[in-house]
Design an enzyme around this catalytic site. Structure first.
Site, PDB file in Angstrom:
ATOM      1  CB  CYS A   2      -0.949   0.099   1.191  1.00 10.99           C
ATOM      2  SG  CYS A   2      -2.105  -1.259   1.286  1.00 10.99           S
ATOM      3  NE  ARG A  27       4.715   1.715  -0.078  1.00  7.69           N
ATOM      4  CZ  ARG A  27       5.713   1.469   0.750  1.00  7.69           C
ATOM      5  NH1 ARG A  27       6.940   1.637   0.340  1.00  7.69           N
ATOM      6  NH2 ARG A  27       5.505   1.068   1.969  1.00  7.69           N
ATOM      7  CD1 TRP A  74      -0.336  -6.249  -3.215  1.00 10.07           C
ATOM      8  CD2 TRP A  74      -0.609  -6.870  -1.086  1.00 10.07           C
ATOM      9  NE1 TRP A  74      -0.017  -7.582  -3.111  1.00 10.07           N
ATOM     10  CE2 TRP A  74      -0.179  -7.983  -1.817  1.00 10.07           C
ATOM     11  CE3 TRP A  74      -0.850  -7.018   0.276  1.00 10.07           C
ATOM     12  CZ2 TRP A  74       0.032  -9.237  -1.238  1.00 10.07           C
ATOM     13  CZ3 TRP A  74      -0.649  -8.265   0.860  1.00 10.07           C
ATOM     14  CH2 TRP A  74      -0.205  -9.347   0.101  1.00 10.07           C
ATOM     15  CG  ASN A 100       1.606   0.715   4.302  1.00  5.57           C
ATOM     16  OD1 ASN A 100       2.743   1.128   4.250  1.00  5.57           O
ATOM     17  ND2 ASN A 100       1.318  -0.542   4.095  1.00  5.57           N
ATOM     18  N   GLY A 101      -0.645  -1.145   6.461  1.00  6.60           N
ATOM     19  CA  GLY A 101      -0.306  -2.009   7.599  1.00  6.60           C
ATOM     20  C   GLY A 101      -1.486  -2.895   7.933  1.00  6.60           C
ATOM     21  CD  GLU A 485      16.413 -13.374  -8.122  1.00  8.43           C
ATOM     22  OE1 GLU A 485      15.846 -13.871  -7.145  1.00  8.43           O
ATOM     23  OE2 GLU A 485      16.074 -12.291  -8.617  1.00  8.43           O
ATOM     24  CE  LYS A 489      13.074 -11.243 -10.316  1.00  8.70           C
ATOM     25  NZ  LYS A 489      13.748 -11.141  -9.077  1.00  8.70           N
ATOM     26  CD  GLU A 492       9.450 -11.858  -8.375  1.00  7.21           C
ATOM     27  OE1 GLU A 492       9.307 -11.261  -7.321  1.00  7.21           O
ATOM     28  OE2 GLU A 492      10.481 -11.728  -9.079  1.00  7.21           O
ATOM     29  CG  HIS A 508      16.984 -37.089  -5.149  1.00  9.43           C
ATOM     30  ND1 HIS A 508      17.157 -38.414  -4.845  1.00  9.43           N
ATOM     31  CD2 HIS A 508      18.230 -36.562  -5.290  1.00  9.43           C
ATOM     32  CE1 HIS A 508      18.464 -38.683  -4.783  1.00  9.43           C
ATOM     33  NE2 HIS A 508      19.131 -37.573  -5.051  1.00  9.43           N
ATOM     34  CE  LYS A 607      11.520  -2.714  -6.133  1.00 10.53           C
ATOM     35  NZ  LYS A 607      11.867  -4.086  -6.481  1.00 10.53           N
TER      36      LYS A 607
END
Ligand code: G6P
Length: 612
Positions: A2, A27, A74, A100-101, A485, A489, A492, A508, A607
């Site tokens: 947010c 955000r 968000w 925000n929170g 990573e 990417k 996402e 495995h 983010k």
């Protein structure tokens, strides 16, 4: 998570708030809204969807006030909708609030308020807070300020809030606990935001609110107080040091692509002034005061989330190899809730691009409670983690706006390499070897350029595998985190399911997934694991997987084994993991673009994750 903005001045608030929200959209971007004060009443405009949709809605309304608040959401409690979007207004219509929170005790508070006859309009935790402020204001016949502070004293959870009240129209009240808030001090005007990026075009003078602080803005200026006892706090003004160009897209179609390309410079910037080429060493000013404690640490814990956690994992390999100090790498969300064996001989390193990730911040606080030395590797100067840690090293990668982290990652890894070099030199790594590594780190910019020049080849590969439903990324040693990573990417931004695995572990489980449709990306530098990785490539080839190899040297063998080979030429074998990440970023980027995905604002992500 947010984004919140506020404006108090003489200019029309609506366009300023919209511009600020666009800067903070990374955000959260599922809904947005503003409240603007005009005379002694405010108008609220809210809309599900991105800030652009709110902007269109606002264009139809003539909202002219010069004091206002805005929010990009968000969702945590309640689906993204017009109703659940902020600002939220109390039942008397006097208060508007953005948040925000998470208000963790919202259910208890809501029950109390409902018993008193309060009617709720939304499904959010935030609405409880605005209704609570209103209830206290009316029941206690108190001031706007006291109603806000009394309400905040009853709240458990995290908040960055800004509130307005139509009875006191020339006042904005903001407060923070766990969610960041920055005040921009202009010439007769004030700006509020979750981070400094919306402020930079208006003023460079900022004040970072600390935990438990409350800010009052009115016609006579601003005042900062403690929420717990209303005592005034004196604060120093800081100066923002980045330019507006750094937070604009320039000629790039996406922030992510711009940030991938910036790595040619950001990796160098991270190490600028820190490498001692002739001595084969580094100078890390931000940790000098605590260097003995770091050098003598019994063990390191690296704690982080997401991409930063992957950087930490690379850190484990190189710190153990160079420094000979045991390193544990933990997701901050796990570390904070378990009982790690830590004490005053432990060094806890928090890695965070934003410096605001709630779990990482909480992990650092836990480490401090246990007497550990805390050490931050952050990108955002003045962020909560950078301020709360005992010492640290900034990554200096510049503002990262694309939700999928790229340049911050290579900068974090570069910092860890410098730390490993410093500690390695104390642990018997020779000056001669130090000089070779320091020079290789210094020259990374040119190598990055070479990789970026292969973008067309990488786009061609992406075209070939664009319809894949799954992808596998495999590497050994330091390249295992690179595989993780690369897979992250891809997930996402392109929504292709991808997994990163240690190459040998493929046998495995993941090997069962391999068929002629499955792209398998191998990290295969010519190091001590090379032969083993080649065996794994053979195993995939035997099952007809589509093989893409990232290597430091293209050979006929690798060509014959694979569908495509991407070359990452290194001057020093240990720097391969830093560079090998870049073609994987480009591959994910091109795949996402080809699949028509919103690269900079992937669905459901944000983010800066300031909630648990
Ligand atoms: C979010 C972002 C990731 C980031 C992670 C940790 O999930 O989308 O890109 O790696 O948070 O963020 P931090 O700011 O602590 O590095």
């Amino acid at each position: 998570m947010c984004g919140i903005v506020g404006y108090f001045g003489n200019n029309s608030a609506a366009p300023l708030l919209i511009k600020g929200l666009k800067r903070l959209e990374y955000r959260g971007y599922d809904s947005a809204g503003v409240a603007i004060m005009e005379q002694d009443a405010f108008t609220v405009t809210k809309k599900a969807g991105k800030v652009k949709e709110l902007e269109t809605k606002l264009k139809g309304a003539s909202v002219k006030g010069t004091i206002g608040i805005g929010h990009t959401r968000w969702a945590t409690h309640g689906e993204p909708s017009d109703l659940n979007a902020h600002p939220h207004v109390d039942q008397t219509g006097k208060f508007a609030l953005i948040h925000n929170g998470i208000i963790e005790n919202y259910a208890v508070l809501k029950q109390i308020l409902e018993q008193k006859g309060v009617e709720f309009y939304s499904e959010t935790d935030t609405e409880v807070l605005v209704q609570l402020i209103s209830m206290i204001y009316h029941e206690d016949n108190t001031s706007f300020e006291m109603a806000v502070t009394q309400a905040l004293r009853k709240v458990i959870g995290t908040y960055g809030i800004v509130v307005m009240c139509s009875d006191e129209p020339n006042q904005l009240i903001a407060a923070r606990l766990g969610s960041p808030l920055v005040l921009g001090v202009g010439d007769g005007e004030y700006f509020l935001a979750s981070d400094a990026s919306p402020l930079v075009e208006h003023t460079r003078n900022v004040i970072y609110l600390e935990e438990g602080e409350c800010l009052l803005i009115g016609d006579d200026g601003y005042e900062i107080k403690q929420v717990k006892n209303s005592e005034t706090v004196e604060k120093k003004i800081s100066h923002i040091d980045f330019s507006i160009e750094e937070i604009e897209k320039g000629n790039y179609p996406h922030y992510m692509l711009k940030e991938i390309y910036e790595q040619e410079n950001t990796i160098v910037d991270t190490m600028r002034g820190r490498l001692r080429l002739d001595e084969g060493n580094v100078h890390l000013g931000g940790i000098q005061d605590h260097i003995l404690r770091i050098e003598r640490a019994r063990h390191f814990y690296i704690t982080a989330c997401g991409t930063s956690w992957h950087a930490g994992l690379i850190g484990k390999y190189i710190l153990e190899e160079f420094a000979g100090i045991p390193v544990h790498v933990e997701y901050a969300s796990e570390f904070r809730y378990r009982d790690p064996v830590i004490n005053s001989q432990s060094v806890v390193i928090a890695i965070s691009q934003s410096g605001e990730t709630a779990d990482t911040l909480a992990a650092i606080r836990k480490a401090k409670e246990n007497g550990c030395l805390t050490f931050g590797i952050c990108n955002v100067v003045g962020s909560s983690i950078s301020r709360e840690t005992d010492c640290g090293i900034y990554t200096h990668a510049g503002p990262e706006i694309g939700v999928a982290s790229t340049k911050a990652f290579t900068a974090q890894v570069s910092v860890l390499y410098m730390l490993a070099l410093h500690l390695g030199r104390k642990n018997g790594y020779s000056k001669e070897d130090g000089i070779k590594l320091a020079h290789a780190l210094h020259d990374l910019g040119d190598r990055v350029k070479y990789i970026l020049n292969q973008t067309d080849q990488i786009r061609n590969i992406a075209e070939e595998i664009v319809d894949a439903d799954n992808c596998l990324y495999l590497g050994r040693g330091t390249n295992f985190p690179v595989a993780l990573e690369g897979a992250l990417k891809l997930k996402e931004i392109s929504y292709i399911h991808a997994e990163g695995y240690p190459a040998a572990e493929m046998k495995h489980g993941p090997i069962a997934l391999i068929d002629e449709k499955m792209p398998v990306i191998f990290l295969a530098p010519h190091d001590k694991t090379y032969e083993k990785v080649v065996s794994n490539i053979q195993e995939v080839k035997a099952r007809k997987g589509k093989i893409i190899i990232v290597t430091d040297k293209v050979t006929d063998d690798l060509k014959s084994l694979s569908n495509h080979v991407i070359e990452v030429p290194v001057s020093h074998a240990r720097t391969f993991p830093i560079l090998a990440t870049i073609p994987l970023q480009l591959l994910a980027y091109h795949l996402a673009v080809l699949r028509g995905c919103d690269v900079d604002m992937p669905r459901n992500l944000a983010k800066s994750v300031t909630v648990e």
